[in-house]
Design a protein around this motif. Sequence first.
Motif, PDB file in Angstrom:
ATOM      1  N   GLU A  25      51.389  41.833  14.531  1.00  0.00           N
ATOM      2  CA  GLU A  25      51.326  43.012  15.378  1.00  0.00           C
ATOM      3  C   GLU A  25      52.524  43.908  15.090  1.00  0.00           C
ATOM      4  O   GLU A  25      53.623  43.417  14.877  1.00  0.00           O
ATOM      5  CB  GLU A  25      51.365  42.602  16.852  1.00  0.00           C
ATOM      6  CG  GLU A  25      50.317  41.597  17.246  1.00  0.00           C
ATOM      7  CD  GLU A  25      50.605  40.962  18.601  1.00  0.00           C
ATOM      8  OE1 GLU A  25      51.683  41.204  19.171  1.00  0.00           O
ATOM      9  OE2 GLU A  25      49.734  40.226  19.072  1.00  0.00           O
ATOM     10  N   PRO A  26      52.334  45.225  15.098  1.00  0.00           N
ATOM     11  CA  PRO A  26      53.481  46.119  14.934  1.00  0.00           C
ATOM     12  C   PRO A  26      54.358  46.081  16.186  1.00  0.00           C
ATOM     13  O   PRO A  26      53.856  45.940  17.304  1.00  0.00           O
ATOM     14  CB  PRO A  26      52.848  47.491  14.735  1.00  0.00           C
ATOM     15  CG  PRO A  26      51.474  47.377  15.288  1.00  0.00           C
ATOM     16  CD  PRO A  26      51.075  45.943  15.172  1.00  0.00           C
ATOM     17  N   ALA A  27      55.648  46.183  15.982  1.00  0.00           N
ATOM     18  CA  ALA A  27      56.597  46.169  17.096  1.00  0.00           C
ATOM     19  C   ALA A  27      57.510  47.394  16.974  1.00  0.00           C
ATOM     20  O   ALA A  27      57.367  48.204  16.056  1.00  0.00           O
ATOM     21  CB  ALA A  27      57.404  44.877  17.079  1.00  0.00           C
ATOM     22  N   ALA A  28      58.442  47.523  17.876  1.00  0.00           N
ATOM     23  CA  ALA A  28      59.326  48.692  17.908  1.00  0.00           C
ATOM     24  C   ALA A  28      60.246  48.728  16.692  1.00  0.00           C
ATOM     25  O   ALA A  28      60.619  47.697  16.131  1.00  0.00           O
ATOM     26  CB  ALA A  28      60.152  48.656  19.188  1.00  0.00           C
ATOM     27  N   GLY A  29      60.585  49.929  16.276  1.00  0.00           N
ATOM     28  CA  GLY A  29      61.563  50.090  15.200  1.00  0.00           C
ATOM     29  C   GLY A  29      61.028  49.746  13.829  1.00  0.00           C
ATOM     30  O   GLY A  29      61.803  49.360  12.953  1.00  0.00           O
ATOM     31  N   GLY A  30      59.741  49.830  13.609  1.00  0.00           N
ATOM     32  CA  GLY A  30      59.184  49.543  12.293  1.00  0.00           C
ATOM     33  C   GLY A  30      59.167  48.062  11.944  1.00  0.00           C
ATOM     34  O   GLY A  30      59.070  47.700  10.775  1.00  0.00           O
ATOM     35  N   THR A  31      59.284  47.204  12.939  1.00  0.00           N
ATOM     36  CA  THR A  31      59.247  45.763  12.690  1.00  0.00           C
ATOM     37  C   THR A  31      57.856  45.229  13.025  1.00  0.00           C
ATOM     38  O   THR A  31      57.006  45.951  13.526  1.00  0.00           O
ATOM     39  CB  THR A  31      60.297  45.036  13.557  1.00  0.00           C
ATOM     40  OG1 THR A  31      60.021  45.291  14.944  1.00  0.00           O
ATOM     41  CG2 THR A  31      61.701  45.504  13.223  1.00  0.00           C
ATOM     42  N   ALA A  32      57.664  43.967  12.739  1.00  0.00           N
ATOM     43  CA  ALA A  32      56.377  43.329  13.011  1.00  0.00           C
ATOM     44  C   ALA A  32      56.622  42.057  13.818  1.00  0.00           C
ATOM     45  O   ALA A  32      57.717  41.483  13.783  1.00  0.00           O
ATOM     46  CB  ALA A  32      55.658  43.002  11.723  1.00  0.00           C
TER      47      ALA A  32
END
Length: 104
Positions: A25-32
């Motif tokens: 899943e995509p998360a905040a700040g371009g992380t996963a």
Amino acid sequence: MNDILQQKLVKRGVSLKGLTYGAIEPAAGGTARQKVTMQQGIAIEKAREIVKLIKDSKKKVQASIQGDLVRVSSKDRDTLQEIIALVRQRDFGIDVQFLNYRTN
């Protein structure tokens, strides 16, 4: 991250077959983010497969499902060892551990 997690688990002697990976899943700040769950006990479908395999072997043992465990009992230690070898040969897609072996 998966490589690091797997390396740490292997160092601790934990089987990687017990891991179930969720969707990335995509998360905040371009992380996963990915959820990884560990197997605890045996799922009822897998337990039924194991019991069916044991019953089909025609050995003199009693196999029963107790919660998240499969309990196998017999009067003869050699028969229990044969059942352990039989279950280890077949790949159920889960980590199988054998506990509480008879000592007498």
